[in-house]
Design a protein around this motif. Sequence first.
Motif, short mmCIF file in Angstrom:
data_model
loop_
_atom_site.label_atom_id
_atom_site.label_comp_id
_atom_site.label_asym_id
_atom_site.label_seq_id
_atom_site.Cartn_x
_atom_site.Cartn_y
_atom_site.Cartn_z
N GLY A 53 -67.16 -40.87 -13.86
CA GLY A 53 -68.39 -41.44 -14.39
C GLY A 53 -69.24 -40.43 -15.12
N CYS A 54 -69.31 -39.23 -14.61
CA CYS A 54 -70.12 -38.19 -15.24
C CYS A 54 -69.62 -37.90 -16.66
N SER A 55 -68.33 -37.68 -16.79
CA SER A 55 -67.78 -37.43 -18.12
C SER A 55 -67.80 -38.68 -18.98
N ALA A 56 -67.60 -39.84 -18.38
CA ALA A 56 -67.63 -41.09 -19.14
C ALA A 56 -68.98 -41.27 -19.83
N VAL A 57 -70.05 -40.97 -19.13
CA VAL A 57 -71.39 -41.09 -19.71
C VAL A 57 -71.53 -40.14 -20.90
N ASP A 58 -71.12 -38.89 -20.71
CA ASP A 58 -71.22 -37.91 -21.80
C ASP A 58 -70.43 -38.35 -23.02
N VAL A 59 -69.20 -38.77 -22.81
CA VAL A 59 -68.31 -39.14 -23.91
C VAL A 59 -68.79 -40.41 -24.58
N ASP A 60 -69.27 -41.37 -23.81
CA ASP A 60 -69.78 -42.61 -24.38
C ASP A 60 -70.97 -42.37 -25.30
N VAL A 61 -71.89 -41.52 -24.85
CA VAL A 61 -73.06 -41.21 -25.67
C VAL A 61 -72.62 -40.57 -26.99
N ALA A 62 -71.67 -39.66 -26.94
CA ALA A 62 -71.24 -38.95 -28.15
C ALA A 62 -70.47 -39.84 -29.12
N THR A 63 -69.64 -40.73 -28.60
CA THR A 63 -68.77 -41.52 -29.48
C THR A 63 -69.38 -42.86 -29.90
N SER A 64 -70.09 -43.52 -29.02
CA SER A 64 -70.58 -44.87 -29.34
C SER A 64 -71.71 -44.87 -30.35
N ARG A 65 -72.28 -43.72 -30.64
CA ARG A 65 -73.29 -43.68 -31.71
C ARG A 65 -72.63 -43.86 -33.08
N THR A 90 -56.53 -32.22 -4.15
CA THR A 90 -55.96 -31.30 -5.13
C THR A 90 -55.49 -32.11 -6.32
N ASP A 91 -55.08 -31.42 -7.35
CA ASP A 91 -54.52 -32.06 -8.55
C ASP A 91 -55.44 -33.14 -9.13
N LEU A 92 -56.73 -32.83 -9.20
CA LEU A 92 -57.68 -33.79 -9.77
C LEU A 92 -57.44 -33.92 -11.27
N ALA A 93 -57.37 -35.16 -11.72
CA ALA A 93 -57.11 -35.42 -13.14
C ALA A 93 -57.98 -36.58 -13.61
N VAL A 94 -58.72 -36.34 -14.69
CA VAL A 94 -59.57 -37.36 -15.32
C VAL A 94 -58.92 -37.71 -16.65
N THR A 95 -58.56 -38.98 -16.82
CA THR A 95 -57.86 -39.40 -18.03
C THR A 95 -58.66 -40.49 -18.74
N PHE A 96 -58.92 -40.27 -20.01
CA PHE A 96 -59.67 -41.23 -20.84
C PHE A 96 -58.71 -42.13 -21.60
N HIS A 97 -58.98 -43.42 -21.59
CA HIS A 97 -58.25 -44.42 -22.37
C HIS A 97 -59.30 -45.10 -23.25
N VAL A 98 -59.43 -44.62 -24.47
CA VAL A 98 -60.50 -45.10 -25.35
C VAL A 98 -59.89 -45.53 -26.68
N ALA A 99 -60.35 -46.67 -27.16
CA ALA A 99 -59.90 -47.17 -28.46
C ALA A 99 -61.11 -47.69 -29.23
N PHE A 100 -61.05 -47.53 -30.53
CA PHE A 100 -62.11 -48.02 -31.41
C PHE A 100 -61.48 -48.96 -32.44
N PRO A 101 -62.10 -50.10 -32.69
CA PRO A 101 -61.56 -51.01 -33.70
C PRO A 101 -61.79 -50.41 -35.09
N ASP A 102 -61.04 -50.89 -36.06
CA ASP A 102 -61.27 -50.43 -37.42
C ASP A 102 -62.68 -50.84 -37.83
N ARG A 118 -63.71 -32.58 -24.00
CA ARG A 118 -63.67 -31.14 -23.69
C ARG A 118 -65.06 -30.59 -23.37
N THR A 119 -66.05 -30.95 -24.18
CA THR A 119 -67.41 -30.46 -23.98
C THR A 119 -67.98 -30.95 -22.66
N SER A 120 -67.71 -32.21 -22.33
CA SER A 120 -68.18 -32.73 -21.05
C SER A 120 -67.57 -31.93 -19.91
N HIS A 121 -66.26 -31.72 -19.97
CA HIS A 121 -65.58 -30.98 -18.90
C HIS A 121 -66.04 -29.53 -18.82
#
Length: 144
Positions: A53-65, A90-102, A118-121
Amino acid sequence: MTDNSSRSVRVERTRTGHFVATNARGGTVEFGTAADGDTAFTPVELLLAALGGCSAVDVDVATSRHAEPSRFTVTVDGTKIDDELGQRLTDLAVTFHVAFPDGEGAERARAILPRAVRTSHDRLCTVSRTVEVGTPVTTTVAED
């Protein structure tokens, strides 16, 4: 100027193995043990949700604008182990699945997505930064 760097939640027991956390703004989240048939989040699942959620918020703000995503899902996985250091993930992994329409801004949103993740992380996400840095946690029993 007020100091708003302090963060706090209050956790109260509601019944055996069940709790509610309340933030300073009055928001609540229920959690507990993973008892038979119980759908409440466990504390470990809340940690995973906080990481994503922490990274999702950061990434959403940056991309959805630039463009509204047609899909925005974050999965967070880890492996629970019990070794000489005790129980932990251990082995914590955060994976983003993001798509934008044309459309207008979509190319720009797609282009900045990897940098935003990357910046969020690396700098912005307080949750993952705290976990990775290894901040000590103190526990005490208050005298009532």
